[in-house]
Design a protein around this motif. Structure first.
Motif, PDB file in Angstrom:
ATOM      1  N   TRP A   1       0.845  -1.201   0.000  1.00 51.54           N
ATOM      2  CA  TRP A   1       0.000   0.000   0.000  1.00 51.54           C
ATOM      3  C   TRP A   1       0.879   1.250   0.000  1.00 51.54           C
ATOM      4  O   TRP A   1       0.637   2.207  -0.734  1.00 51.54           O
ATOM      5  CB  TRP A   1      -0.901  -0.053   1.222  1.00 51.54           C
ATOM      6  N   GLN A   2       1.913   1.221   0.813  1.00 52.93           N
ATOM      7  CA  GLN A   2       2.756   2.399   0.968  1.00 52.93           C
ATOM      8  C   GLN A   2       3.526   2.745  -0.304  1.00 52.93           C
ATOM      9  O   GLN A   2       3.996   3.882  -0.453  1.00 52.93           O
ATOM     10  CB  GLN A   2       3.736   2.211   2.144  1.00 52.93           C
TER      11      GLN A   2
ATOM     12  N   PHE B   1       3.910 -10.675  -2.425  1.00 51.00           N
ATOM     13  CA  PHE B   1       3.614  -9.248  -2.431  1.00 51.00           C
ATOM     14  C   PHE B   1       2.104  -9.088  -2.394  1.00 51.00           C
ATOM     15  O   PHE B   1       1.386  -9.736  -3.165  1.00 51.00           O
ATOM     16  CB  PHE B   1       4.129  -8.564  -3.704  1.00 51.00           C
ATOM     17  N   ASP B   2       1.616  -8.208  -1.542  1.00 49.18           N
ATOM     18  CA  ASP B   2       0.189  -7.879  -1.514  1.00 49.18           C
ATOM     19  C   ASP B   2       0.001  -6.458  -1.999  1.00 49.18           C
ATOM     20  O   ASP B   2       0.675  -5.536  -1.536  1.00 49.18           O
ATOM     21  CB  ASP B   2      -0.361  -8.025  -0.094  1.00 49.18           C
TER      22      ASP B   2
ATOM     23  N   SER C   1       1.214   1.063  -7.320  1.00 48.09           N
ATOM     24  CA  SER C   1       1.821  -0.072  -6.628  1.00 48.09           C
ATOM     25  C   SER C   1       1.886  -1.296  -7.540  1.00 48.09           C
ATOM     26  O   SER C   1       2.928  -1.967  -7.620  1.00 48.09           O
ATOM     27  CB  SER C   1       1.025  -0.387  -5.356  1.00 48.09           C
ATOM     28  N   GLU C   2       0.795  -1.597  -8.226  1.00 47.22           N
ATOM     29  CA  GLU C   2       0.796  -2.738  -9.150  1.00 47.22           C
ATOM     30  C   GLU C   2       1.853  -2.558 -10.237  1.00 47.22           C
ATOM     31  O   GLU C   2       2.540  -3.522 -10.612  1.00 47.22           O
ATOM     32  CB  GLU C   2      -0.576  -2.900  -9.793  1.00 47.22           C
ATOM     33  N   LYS C   3       1.989  -1.369 -10.753  1.00 44.39           N
ATOM     34  CA  LYS C   3       2.957  -1.133 -11.825  1.00 44.39           C
ATOM     35  C   LYS C   3       4.394  -1.313 -11.340  1.00 44.39           C
ATOM     36  O   LYS C   3       5.237  -1.849 -12.077  1.00 44.39           O
ATOM     37  CB  LYS C   3       2.753   0.261 -12.418  1.00 44.39           C
TER      38      LYS C   3
ATOM     39  N   VAL D   1       1.807 -12.868  -6.278  1.00 45.08           N
ATOM     40  CA  VAL D   1       1.257 -11.518  -6.124  1.00 45.08           C
ATOM     41  C   VAL D   1      -0.234 -11.631  -5.816  1.00 45.08           C
ATOM     42  O   VAL D   1      -1.002 -12.207  -6.595  1.00 45.08           O
ATOM     43  CB  VAL D   1       1.466 -10.667  -7.385  1.00 45.08           C
ATOM     44  N   ALA D   2      -0.607 -11.091  -4.684  1.00 46.86           N
ATOM     45  CA  ALA D   2      -2.012 -11.025  -4.297  1.00 46.86           C
ATOM     46  C   ALA D   2      -2.476  -9.591  -4.495  1.00 46.86           C
ATOM     47  O   ALA D   2      -1.973  -8.684  -3.826  1.00 46.86           O
ATOM     48  CB  ALA D   2      -2.173 -11.438  -2.835  1.00 46.86           C
TER      49      ALA D   2
END
Length: 328
Positions: free
Chosen positions: A21-22, A50-51, A61-63, A79-80
């Protein structure tokens, strides 16, 4: 690093994962170089999960993670990600068509054909008991858009509703020394059903680092500043919903307890959650390589004693049970 099977996904993951998230938003600024260094350090320290979520920084974050995966073939990372908060929180929006739209966007961001695990991102309570929602998720699995699905929940009752569904692979829930209700029913039910438990907010938004005082302040764009009253999202996500001053006092007691373990305060907090029967993985965030390395080391900690657990529960009962236990 200890490893476990992540519920019905069948995947083996590290006991300590990385929450990202961060790397997207809401925790103050983390620049691109620091984000990449955090991912590198976590993986070199044994992290294999990784969440993330499609709304963390609107896909930032996804990128970051997608770029990392592309540069590290054969990475072995699970990856979740999450979906469901890109639109109004109306149960009518949780349809196959919207799921396709959201997962297609995440697949593009992450650079993959099939998402490892997609979790409904703390949707309205009614969603957890809607047959059509699970039918739609099953369809995405059948179509190879996702390999498995789970849920991220705010309450124990939501978790139990999801665990009862045969296709639910994982449940992500807030679980830490200041939020113990999942120990009552959720962990035993998940273990009996073979559902994985992903423990989030394991440090109570940093309180359980033992480093905060009642004078500690946070950046304007940090949710620990702007969401203390729950005006942006469920207040349980910020300091686990506990009063900040009481949290600081309880964390000081926890720090004294942790001092006898040979671990740092935050490592003891993480190790304790990771060692709970039924927990698959714990996903602390990290805003520096030092935090990432320290967090991962908690996955190698020796078993904590029954006396340690008894003391954790006593602190919880004295400071938080009355206010927290009935709410979530």
């Amino acid at each position: 690093m200890d490893t476990r099977t992540l519920g019905r996904t069948g995947r083996t993951v590290s006991a300590i994962g990385l929450g990202t998230w961060q790397l997207g938003a809401d925790w103050g600024d983390v620049d691109d170089t620091a984000a990449r260094d955090i991912l590198d350090t976590a993986v070199s320290s044994g992290v294999t999960l990784f969440d993330t979520a499609d709304v963390y920084g609107d896909g930032r974050s996804e990128k970051f993670i997608g770029s990392y995966l592309a540069d590290n073939p054969g990475h072995g990372i699970t990856v979740a990600t999450k979906m469901g908060r890109r639109d109004a929180q109306d149960p009518a929006n949780f349809t196959l068509a919207r799921f396709r739209e959201w997962t297609d966007r995440s697949r593009l961001n992450l650079g993959v054909d099939t998402l490892d695990l997609v979790q409904l991102h703390c949707p309205p309570t009614a969603v957890f008991s809607t047959d059509a929602v699970y039918d739609a998720l099953d369809t995405l699995v059948q179509n190879d858009a996702i390999a498995a699905y789970g849920v991220s929940v705010e309450t124990a009752d939501e978790a139990l509703a999801a665990i009862a569904r045969p296709g639910t692979a994982t449940v992500q829930i807030i679980l830490n020394a200041f939020r113990l209700k999942p120990l009552d029913e959720v962990l035993p039910a998940a273990k009996a059903a073979g559902v994985g438990i992903i423990a989030r907010v394991p440090l109570a938004s940093g309180l359980l680092s033992g480093k905060y005082t009642t004078e500690t302040t946070f950046a304007e764009n940090d949710h620990r500043n702007y969401n203390r009253d729950g005006s942006a999202f469920d207040v349980g996500e910020t300091f686990s919903g506990v009063d900040f001053d009481r949290g600081v006092a309880a964390a000081q007691e926890f720090a004294r307890l942790a001092a006898g373990t040979g671990l740092s305060t935050s490592q003891a907090a993480l190790a304790w959650v990771a060692q709970l029967d039924g927990v698959s993985t714990v996903i602390p965030g990290a805003r520096s390589v030092e935090q990432a390395r320290s967090n991962a080391a908690a996955g190698e900690a020796a078993p904590l004693s029954d006396g340690f657990t008894a003391a954790v529960k006593e602190i919880y009962d004295r400071y938080f049970r009355e206010a927290v236990h009935p709410r979530w």
